[in-house]
Design an enzyme around this catalytic site. Sequence first.
Site, PDB file in Angstrom:
ATOM      1  CE  LYS A 240      -4.475  -1.012   1.859  1.00  0.00           C
ATOM      2  NZ  LYS A 240      -5.348  -0.953   3.010  1.00  0.00           N
ATOM      3  NE  ARG A 241       4.978   1.654   4.490  1.00  0.00           N
ATOM      4  CZ  ARG A 241       5.970   0.756   4.584  1.00  0.00           C
ATOM      5  NH1 ARG A 241       7.159   1.026   4.089  1.00  0.00           N
ATOM      6  NH2 ARG A 241       5.772  -0.397   5.172  1.00  0.00           N
TER       7      ARG A 241
END
Length: 462
Positions: A240-241
Amino acid sequence: MVVTRFAPSPTGYLHIGGLRTALFSYLWARKNNGKFLLRIEDTDKARNSQEATEAILKAFQWLGLEADGEITYQSKREDIYKKYIQQLLDEGKAYKCYMSKEELDALRETQMANKERTKYDGRYRDFTGTPPEGVEPVIRIKAPLSGEIIVHDGVKGDISFQAEDILDDFVIARADGSPTYNFVVAIDDALMGVNEVIRGDDHLSNTPKQIVVYEALGFDVPKFYHVPMIHNAQGKKLSKRDGATDVMAYKEMGYLPQALLNFLVRLGWSHGDQEIFSMDEMKELFDPKDINKSASIYNTEKLDWLNAHYIKNTPNEELTELLTDFGVVLSSHDKKEILLDALKERAKTLKELSTLINEIVTTPQSYDEKAVKKAFKGNAIEILETFANKLDAAKELHLPSDYHHVMETVVNEMEIGFGKIGNPLRVALLGKMSGPGLDVVMSVIGKDETILRIARAIEANI
Ligand code: GLU
């Protein structure tokens, strides 16, 4: 006719990896004047949600990826799956297995202790006796026990799987009658007429099982393209990052659909060293045979670069419309063309563009200290006052050049360099040293607001 599909499981939002295979499938169908179908794989009632399905459809709409025909929902096809389960039972290609969970666990443990692959041992494959009481059977398909299954993959080439290494008689229907994943995928693809499957290579291990189902049911096996994953700069699976977020989050961050699609088409596919592809070009040039064999690397700078390119090339009228999502309403601003022309070359995202616009159209609430120190030296205030008076006296001030002309007059009359007026004026108007040309700024905010901002800056005693 080429028929491709995208088959998301609605367990969450549509993410970037899913969108990429959807795009590839879409382009390949369009290039061949074929069909691109959408199937929602919503059989897992505990994990699927209506909102997730809607989120996926919304993302498709935003991106302009139109699917052909009706959307297929697996949850509405139980009867079809039941029919095929019965057919396989009737033909002796599948059978009921009464093995209890305890027995299965015990088998696993023994196999693990013997360092063997854990697999079902086929004990009910040819069972003809009386079934044990109180056990609801699962249905298992008779998979080949030996030999090889070859996946003819359009990206990776032929991949051979040894049946005894990877297969067992796997379950096609659970004890409650519900069919399993690999079974329904193969049936749906066959019945929908899908003949080219482009999907992530995380599905490659499912493919031999699906081929077993195709063959048992006498369906044609489609052509497969298993696309290598997208990695981050460290070579790890995208998290996600790194940007593996909801596709709609890209909209909120201010990315244009064209930029995102252009970015994605280049993740794992190339056409020479071309970077910029219009949708029409993508449709014309995309070919899954050119998909790279190795993982692709997600690169935010590349996405920003593409987005900047598309923002720069978006007509102002369209930008005006898009900016409303970011709280910027320019529709009735008489200088919106000048403003957008000056700023659209400077923004990487619509969000950034909206910030740049707001920095001009709203009066600064504070002044950057360093900028003040640098700009307000000597007779800066006198220069600004002279300039404000000249503006006040001037009649027709509209275009940036009109304002530039007044600045020039002051520079000439006071015999000063341009910086002597430019620097303090910039701080007075914008509160800081950066920003577009001052003549543009003044033209956009108009004469009265310019004079007001100068007066406020002087009043603030900076
Ligand atoms: N439903 C699967 C997923 O979301 C895709 C199935 C397939 O493409 O065969 O990962």
